[in-house]
Structures are given as structure tokens and as C-alpha cells.
Design a protein around this motif. Structure first.
Motif, PDB file in Angstrom:
ATOM      1  N   ILE A 140       4.837   7.491   4.755  1.00 33.99           N
ATOM      2  CA  ILE A 140       4.276   6.595   3.743  1.00 33.99           C
ATOM      3  C   ILE A 140       5.431   6.177   2.856  1.00 33.99           C
ATOM      4  CG2 ILE A 140       2.648   6.329   1.840  1.00 33.99           C
ATOM      5  CD1 ILE A 140       1.011   8.618   3.049  1.00 33.99           C
ATOM      6  N   VAL A 141       5.592   4.859   2.687  1.00 38.73           N
ATOM      7  CA  VAL A 141       6.680   4.334   1.848  1.00 38.73           C
ATOM      8  C   VAL A 141       6.064   3.795   0.561  1.00 38.73           C
ATOM      9  CG1 VAL A 141       8.536   2.626   1.672  1.00 38.73           C
ATOM     10  CG2 VAL A 141       8.074   3.751   3.867  1.00 38.73           C
ATOM     11  N   TYR A 142       6.611   4.241  -0.562  1.00 36.18           N
ATOM     12  CA  TYR A 142       6.126   3.822  -1.869  1.00 36.18           C
ATOM     13  C   TYR A 142       7.108   2.866  -2.519  1.00 36.18           C
ATOM     14  CZ  TYR A 142       2.817   7.644  -1.371  1.00 36.18           C
ATOM     15  OH  TYR A 142       1.812   8.465  -0.909  1.00 36.18           O
ATOM     16  N   LYS A 143       6.611   2.061  -3.469  1.00 39.03           N
ATOM     17  CA  LYS A 143       7.477   1.139  -4.205  1.00 39.03           C
ATOM     18  C   LYS A 143       8.567   1.912  -4.899  1.00 39.03           C
ATOM     19  CE  LYS A 143       4.330  -2.612  -5.273  1.00 39.03           C
ATOM     20  NZ  LYS A 143       3.623  -3.335  -6.306  1.00 39.03           N
TER      21      LYS A 143
ATOM     22  N   THR B   1       2.309   3.087  -5.761  1.00 41.05           N
ATOM     23  CA  THR B   1       1.527   2.366  -4.770  1.00 41.05           C
ATOM     24  C   THR B   1       2.281   2.344  -3.435  1.00 41.05           C
ATOM     25  OG1 THR B   1       0.674   0.933  -6.511  1.00 41.05           O
ATOM     26  CG2 THR B   1       0.433   0.168  -4.250  1.00 41.05           C
ATOM     27  N   ALA B   2       1.562   2.648  -2.368  1.00 42.58           N
ATOM     28  CA  ALA B   2       2.179   2.639  -1.037  1.00 42.58           C
ATOM     29  C   ALA B   2       2.334   1.196  -0.545  1.00 42.58           C
ATOM     30  CB  ALA B   2       1.322   3.424  -0.057  1.00 42.58           C
ATOM     31  N   ILE B   3       3.482   0.903   0.052  1.00 41.73           N
ATOM     32  CA  ILE B   3       3.729  -0.435   0.594  1.00 41.73           C
ATOM     33  C   ILE B   3       3.677  -0.456   2.124  1.00 41.73           C
ATOM     34  CG2 ILE B   3       4.963  -1.314  -1.402  1.00 41.73           C
ATOM     35  CD1 ILE B   3       7.595  -0.746   0.087  1.00 41.73           C
ATOM     36  N   SER B   4       3.790   0.720   2.738  1.00 45.85           N
ATOM     37  CA  SER B   4       3.614   0.799   4.197  1.00 45.85           C
ATOM     38  C   SER B   4       3.302   2.231   4.604  1.00 45.85           C
ATOM     39  CB  SER B   4       4.854   0.295   4.948  1.00 45.85           C
ATOM     40  OG  SER B   4       5.907   1.217   4.837  1.00 45.85           O
ATOM     41  N   ARG B   5       2.687   2.323   5.757  1.00 44.30           N
ATOM     42  CA  ARG B   5       2.388   3.615   6.360  1.00 44.30           C
ATOM     43  C   ARG B   5       2.701   3.491   7.846  1.00 44.30           C
ATOM     44  NH1 ARG B   5      -0.440   1.555   2.504  1.00 44.30           N
ATOM     45  NH2 ARG B   5      -1.725   2.785   1.112  1.00 44.30           N
TER      46      ARG B   5
ATOM     47  N   ASN C  90       1.040  -2.358   6.488  1.00 47.57           N
ATOM     48  CA  ASN C  90       0.961  -2.221   5.033  1.00 47.57           C
ATOM     49  C   ASN C  90      -0.172  -1.271   4.654  1.00 47.57           C
ATOM     50  OD1 ASN C  90      -1.114  -4.067   5.727  1.00 47.57           O
ATOM     51  ND2 ASN C  90      -0.958  -5.114   3.758  1.00 47.57           N
TER      52      ASN C  90
END
Length: 142
Positions: free
Chosen positions: A139-142, A1-5, A86
Motif C-alpha cells: 500500500i502506497v500512501y501520499k 490516504t492511500a494512492i495505490s495498492r 488506485n
């Protein structure tokens, strides 16, 4: 799940036109002060309902998003806007940039974006900036 873009939006003045950049930056016909642009965009940081900043055909259930960071900086003759959240709703970055550029050009009031945030409305006018110069950055993922 992505936490930020995050996205980058790149702008140049038409007097610095370069044929090689024509499809990769948004050209404007007026000078932009990056500090002024930063001030126009600052109220967007935080958790807000971005209903006024999405297109009518957006499929998201709601438009509440957390804008984590907006940074405006200069790279040679280019102005770059870094926008991190987010999540984003459809066309959100382009509508934010269209609105901010309208304020900087003087065709919308200084508090235009603040009013749109305080009174979210899907029927608001949408000042959509060009897609040229818009880049998905990270894109940052958990």
C-alpha cells in the motif's frame, strides 16, 4: 490516504503439488502460458467501471477504479500475477483471476474480460478464484 495498492496472486499446476504450499497457492489442473494470461489481463489496465468484478455485498459507492499495472511472471514452478490499482472493490482481484483462469482453461471466450469491462453489470456471473495464493503486496500512501 492511500494512492495505490498491489496484490500478488500465486498459481501452480497440480502436477507440482507440494503439501507445504497447499494453503498458499491456487492449484490448477491445466498448463498456463504466462504470456497468454498476460494478454487476457491486459485490457483491464486503465480507468474502468469494475462493476462486473465486485460482489453484491460490496459497500463502495461506485466501481470505477484505475488499474495501473498487471504483470504476469514465472518464479520456478509458480506463476505470479502482480496487480496494482488506485483502489479495489470487494473481491475484485479474485473475480478478475477467476475470469482470467476460465479463459486460459478454455471455458470462457478469449474476449470474456473485454466484454465484462465494456458492459459493466452487477448481475453478471462472478467467477471467483480461490483465496489461496492471494496476498496484499503493498500500500502506497501520499
Amino acid at each position: 490516504t492511500a494512492i495505490s495498492r498491489s496484490y500478488l496472486y500465486v498459481i501452480k499446476n497440480k502436477k507440482d503439488y507440494n503439501i507445504y504450499d497447499r494453503n498458499y497457492v491456487t492449484y490448477v489442473d491445466y498448463d498456463i502460458n504466462e504470456k497468454e494470461l498476460q494478454e487476457v489481463l491486459n485490457p483491464l489496465v486503465g480507468v474502468h467501471n469494475f462493476e462486473s468484478f465486485r460482489t453484491a455485498d460490496c459497500g463502495a459507492e461506485h466501481a470505477v477504479r484505475e488499474m495501473q499495472e498487471i504483470r504476469v511472471y514465472r518464479e520456478a514452478e509458480k506463476i505470479v500475477v502482480y496487480i496494482k490499482a488506485n483502489a479495489f472493490v470487494k473481491s475484485m482481484v479474485r473475480i478478475i483471476m477467476g475470469s482470467a483462469l476460465a479463459v486460459c482453461k478454455g471455458i470462457r471466450d478469449k474476449d470474456y474480460i473485454i466484454k465484462k469491462i465494456k458492459n459493466p453489470n452487477s448481475l453478471d456471473e462472478k467467477l471467483v478464484a480461490s483465496p489461496k495464493g492471494l496476498y496484499l503486496n503493498e500500500i502506497v500512501y501520499k
